[in-house]
Motif scaffolding. Sequence first.
Motif, PDB file in Angstrom:
ATOM      1  N   LEU A 121      43.489  39.478  37.512  1.00  0.00           N
ATOM      2  CA  LEU A 121      42.794  38.641  36.538  1.00  0.00           C
ATOM      3  C   LEU A 121      42.907  37.184  36.979  1.00  0.00           C
ATOM      4  O   LEU A 121      44.011  36.697  37.239  1.00  0.00           O
ATOM      5  N   VAL A 122      41.765  36.511  37.082  1.00  0.00           N
ATOM      6  CA  VAL A 122      41.740  35.068  37.288  1.00  0.00           C
ATOM      7  C   VAL A 122      41.199  34.459  36.005  1.00  0.00           C
ATOM      8  O   VAL A 122      40.036  34.677  35.650  1.00  0.00           O
ATOM      9  N   TYR A 123      42.036  33.718  35.306  1.00  0.00           N
ATOM     10  CA  TYR A 123      41.641  33.133  34.030  1.00  0.00           C
ATOM     11  C   TYR A 123      41.348  31.662  34.253  1.00  0.00           C
ATOM     12  O   TYR A 123      42.258  30.847  34.448  1.00  0.00           O
ATOM     13  N   CYS A 124      40.052  31.322  34.251  1.00  0.00           N
ATOM     14  CA  CYS A 124      39.656  29.943  34.525  1.00  0.00           C
ATOM     15  C   CYS A 124      38.561  29.499  33.561  1.00  0.00           C
ATOM     16  O   CYS A 124      37.541  28.940  33.976  1.00  0.00           O
ATOM     17  N   VAL A 125      38.775  29.767  32.290  1.00  0.00           N
ATOM     18  CA  VAL A 125      37.806  29.371  31.268  1.00  0.00           C
ATOM     19  C   VAL A 125      37.813  27.858  31.089  1.00  0.00           C
ATOM     20  O   VAL A 125      38.744  27.160  31.531  1.00  0.00           O
ATOM     21  N   ALA A 126      36.790  27.359  30.437  1.00  0.00           N
ATOM     22  CA  ALA A 126      36.714  25.936  30.089  1.00  0.00           C
ATOM     23  C   ALA A 126      36.528  25.830  28.583  1.00  0.00           C
ATOM     24  O   ALA A 126      35.767  26.589  27.987  1.00  0.00           O
ATOM     25  N   MET A 142      41.037  45.970  49.566  1.00  0.00           N
ATOM     26  CA  MET A 142      40.145  45.255  48.669  1.00  0.00           C
ATOM     27  C   MET A 142      40.571  45.493  47.227  1.00  0.00           C
ATOM     28  O   MET A 142      41.115  46.550  46.889  1.00  0.00           O
ATOM     29  N   SER A 143      40.306  44.542  46.380  1.00  0.00           N
ATOM     30  CA  SER A 143      40.811  44.597  45.009  1.00  0.00           C
ATOM     31  C   SER A 143      39.673  44.538  44.005  1.00  0.00           C
ATOM     32  O   SER A 143      38.577  44.052  44.281  1.00  0.00           O
ATOM     33  N   GLN A 144      39.979  45.031  42.798  1.00  0.00           N
ATOM     34  CA  GLN A 144      39.087  44.894  41.655  1.00  0.00           C
ATOM     35  C   GLN A 144      39.517  43.633  40.909  1.00  0.00           C
ATOM     36  O   GLN A 144      40.628  43.565  40.378  1.00  0.00           O
ATOM     37  N   VAL A 145      38.660  42.620  40.886  1.00  0.00           N
ATOM     38  CA  VAL A 145      39.014  41.314  40.350  1.00  0.00           C
ATOM     39  C   VAL A 145      38.156  41.002  39.131  1.00  0.00           C
ATOM     40  O   VAL A 145      36.928  41.142  39.171  1.00  0.00           O
ATOM     41  N   LEU A 146      38.803  40.568  38.068  1.00  0.00           N
ATOM     42  CA  LEU A 146      38.101  40.085  36.883  1.00  0.00           C
ATOM     43  C   LEU A 146      38.283  38.575  36.807  1.00  0.00           C
ATOM     44  O   LEU A 146      39.417  38.083  36.760  1.00  0.00           O
ATOM     45  N   ILE A 147      37.177  37.834  36.802  1.00  0.00           N
ATOM     46  CA  ILE A 147      37.210  36.383  36.642  1.00  0.00           C
ATOM     47  C   ILE A 147      36.751  36.067  35.233  1.00  0.00           C
ATOM     48  O   ILE A 147      35.582  36.256  34.894  1.00  0.00           O
ATOM     49  N   ALA A 148      37.674  35.613  34.411  1.00  0.00           N
ATOM     50  CA  ALA A 148      37.348  35.235  33.037  1.00  0.00           C
ATOM     51  C   ALA A 148      37.029  33.747  33.011  1.00  0.00           C
ATOM     52  O   ALA A 148      37.913  32.917  33.201  1.00  0.00           O
ATOM     53  N   GLY A 149      35.763  33.432  32.808  1.00  0.00           N
ATOM     54  CA  GLY A 149      35.318  32.048  32.851  1.00  0.00           C
ATOM     55  C   GLY A 149      34.578  31.787  34.138  1.00  0.00           C
ATOM     56  O   GLY A 149      35.208  31.595  35.182  1.00  0.00           O
ATOM     57  N   CYS A 150      33.273  31.793  34.085  1.00  0.00           N
ATOM     58  CA  CYS A 150      32.476  31.641  35.305  1.00  0.00           C
ATOM     59  C   CYS A 150      31.677  30.350  35.271  1.00  0.00           C
ATOM     60  O   CYS A 150      30.441  30.345  35.232  1.00  0.00           O
ATOM     61  N   GLY A 151      32.408  29.238  35.257  1.00  0.00           N
ATOM     62  CA  GLY A 151      31.795  27.947  35.514  1.00  0.00           C
ATOM     63  C   GLY A 151      31.684  27.770  37.015  1.00  0.00           C
ATOM     64  O   GLY A 151      31.732  28.741  37.775  1.00  0.00           O
ATOM     65  N   ASP A 152      31.571  26.529  37.477  1.00  0.00           N
ATOM     66  CA  ASP A 152      31.365  26.345  38.914  1.00  0.00           C
ATOM     67  C   ASP A 152      32.565  26.775  39.743  1.00  0.00           C
ATOM     68  O   ASP A 152      32.421  27.316  40.840  1.00  0.00           O
ATOM     69  N   LEU A 153      33.786  26.615  39.235  1.00  0.00           N
ATOM     70  CA  LEU A 153      34.969  27.067  39.963  1.00  0.00           C
ATOM     71  C   LEU A 153      34.996  28.588  40.059  1.00  0.00           C
ATOM     72  O   LEU A 153      35.191  29.151  41.143  1.00  0.00           O
ATOM     73  N   VAL A 183      44.129  43.228  25.748  1.00  0.00           N
ATOM     74  CA  VAL A 183      43.232  44.314  26.144  1.00  0.00           C
ATOM     75  C   VAL A 183      43.688  44.955  27.450  1.00  0.00           C
ATOM     76  O   VAL A 183      43.528  46.164  27.658  1.00  0.00           O
ATOM     77  N   LEU A 184      44.289  44.152  28.327  1.00  0.00           N
ATOM     78  CA  LEU A 184      44.676  44.645  29.646  1.00  0.00           C
ATOM     79  C   LEU A 184      46.039  45.307  29.673  1.00  0.00           C
ATOM     80  O   LEU A 184      46.487  45.740  30.726  1.00  0.00           O
ATOM     81  N   ASN A 185      46.706  45.406  28.559  1.00  0.00           N
ATOM     82  CA  ASN A 185      48.057  45.967  28.548  1.00  0.00           C
ATOM     83  C   ASN A 185      48.130  47.358  29.161  1.00  0.00           C
ATOM     84  O   ASN A 185      49.117  47.714  29.790  1.00  0.00           O
ATOM     85  N   GLU A 186      47.079  48.154  28.985  1.00  0.00           N
ATOM     86  CA  GLU A 186      47.102  49.524  29.496  1.00  0.00           C
ATOM     87  C   GLU A 186      46.323  49.652  30.795  1.00  0.00           C
ATOM     88  O   GLU A 186      46.140  50.754  31.300  1.00  0.00           O
ATOM     89  N   ALA A 187      45.865  48.563  31.341  1.00  0.00           N
ATOM     90  CA  ALA A 187      45.127  48.604  32.597  1.00  0.00           C
ATOM     91  C   ALA A 187      46.087  48.494  33.773  1.00  0.00           C
ATOM     92  O   ALA A 187      47.294  48.330  33.600  1.00  0.00           O
ATOM     93  N   THR A 188      45.518  48.590  34.948  1.00  0.00           N
ATOM     94  CA  THR A 188      46.340  48.572  36.170  1.00  0.00           C
ATOM     95  C   THR A 188      46.479  47.154  36.695  1.00  0.00           C
ATOM     96  O   THR A 188      46.296  46.885  37.887  1.00  0.00           O
ATOM     97  N   LEU A 189      46.838  46.226  35.833  1.00  0.00           N
ATOM     98  CA  LEU A 189      46.903  44.816  36.205  1.00  0.00           C
ATOM     99  C   LEU A 189      48.094  44.564  37.116  1.00  0.00           C
ATOM    100  O   LEU A 189      49.229  44.862  36.784  1.00  0.00           O
ATOM    101  N   GLN A 190      47.822  43.975  38.278  1.00  0.00           N
ATOM    102  CA  GLN A 190      48.867  43.682  39.252  1.00  0.00           C
ATOM    103  C   GLN A 190      49.255  42.215  39.301  1.00  0.00           C
ATOM    104  O   GLN A 190      50.399  41.883  39.626  1.00  0.00           O
ATOM    105  N   HIS A 191      48.294  41.319  38.983  1.00  0.00           N
ATOM    106  CA  HIS A 191      48.607  39.898  39.082  1.00  0.00           C
ATOM    107  C   HIS A 191      47.613  39.098  38.256  1.00  0.00           C
ATOM    108  O   HIS A 191      46.435  39.430  38.187  1.00  0.00           O
ATOM    109  N   VAL A 192      48.133  38.026  37.642  1.00  0.00           N
ATOM    110  CA  VAL A 192      47.300  37.096  36.880  1.00  0.00           C
ATOM    111  C   VAL A 192      47.388  35.714  37.528  1.00  0.00           C
ATOM    112  O   VAL A 192      48.483  35.219  37.809  1.00  0.00           O
ATOM    113  N   PHE A 193      46.229  35.104  37.754  1.00  0.00           N
ATOM    114  CA  PHE A 193      46.152  33.720  38.203  1.00  0.00           C
ATOM    115  C   PHE A 193      45.568  32.911  37.051  1.00  0.00           C
ATOM    116  O   PHE A 193      44.445  33.178  36.609  1.00  0.00           O
ATOM    117  N   PHE A 194      46.323  31.943  36.564  1.00  0.00           N
ATOM    118  CA  PHE A 194      45.900  31.140  35.424  1.00  0.00           C
ATOM    119  C   PHE A 194      45.643  29.714  35.874  1.00  0.00           C
ATOM    120  O   PHE A 194      46.536  29.044  36.399  1.00  0.00           O
TER     121      PHE A 194
END
Length: 275
Positions: free
Chosen positions: A65-70, A1-12, A93-104
């Motif tokens: 990180l899932v970046y799906c802002v509007a 299981m992963s720690q996921v950040l969703i930036a932009g929480c519209g309907d998608l 901000v995430l440069n020093e975090a344990t970021l493994q993958h970005v979905f844009f």
Amino acid sequence: MSQVLIAGCGDLGLELARRLVAEGHAVTGLRRSAQPMPEGVQTLLADVTQPQTLTEIVNIQPEILVYCVAASEHSDESYRLSYVDGLRHVLSVLNEATLQHVFFVSSTGVYGQETDEWLDEGSPAIATYFSGRRMLEAEALLDGYPSTILRFSGIYGPGRRRMLTLAQTPEQWPEKNGWTNRIHRDDGAAFIYYLIQQRHNVQLHRLYVVTDHQPLPVHNLLRWLAGEQGVEYAVSDMPPVQGNKRLSNQRMLASGYQFIYPDYIAGYKSLLAMD
């Protein structure tokens, strides 16, 4: 299981969050307003255009990180702030975090060419409008990051019923009968979820065109929607098909993803059944 950040929480973003939480992922949703989140989703109130509001992201230590802002409006300035500056701020901000993958979540608007030939991930992105150019600028920020760019065609679904409404007023139908490409919101969210699940098993592509099986001329879509809603319209010769483009989803299919709504008929019938 992963720690996921969703930036932009519209309907998608919200639909994706629901799917991730249901499978046990730890999900944080970043949004500007304090509207309720789905059960199990942690809320982070912040604005991607205001970097001073983003400092708490480091404490979350997201792996994905899932970046799906509007954008707040359809203007060059808004697109720059939301997609280019906003993504840059979050990545900083995430440069020093344990970021493994970005979905844009990008847009097929980067393909500005008008052609009857099929376009796919190997086709050149020739943006002709500010929206496509800003998306390409944002995509370029991900060079050097483990990332996947998702170029969405027109999203429809619950809360996105523009074509259903337009079909009810034939006098407002566009004169030009260009190609239209669509993806149901549920398939958009499910495909992102599918890629998140698959990333440990297979090498993900850098780029996916996210669209359903069946592009079609917009007047064909409007006439079908009008008929389904019992709307009468003047039966005349179909305007010639010209403008826009047809998009291929062969890379999506090759990934093994199984569509919920493979075409506009399945997708719009599900919306009409809700009425």
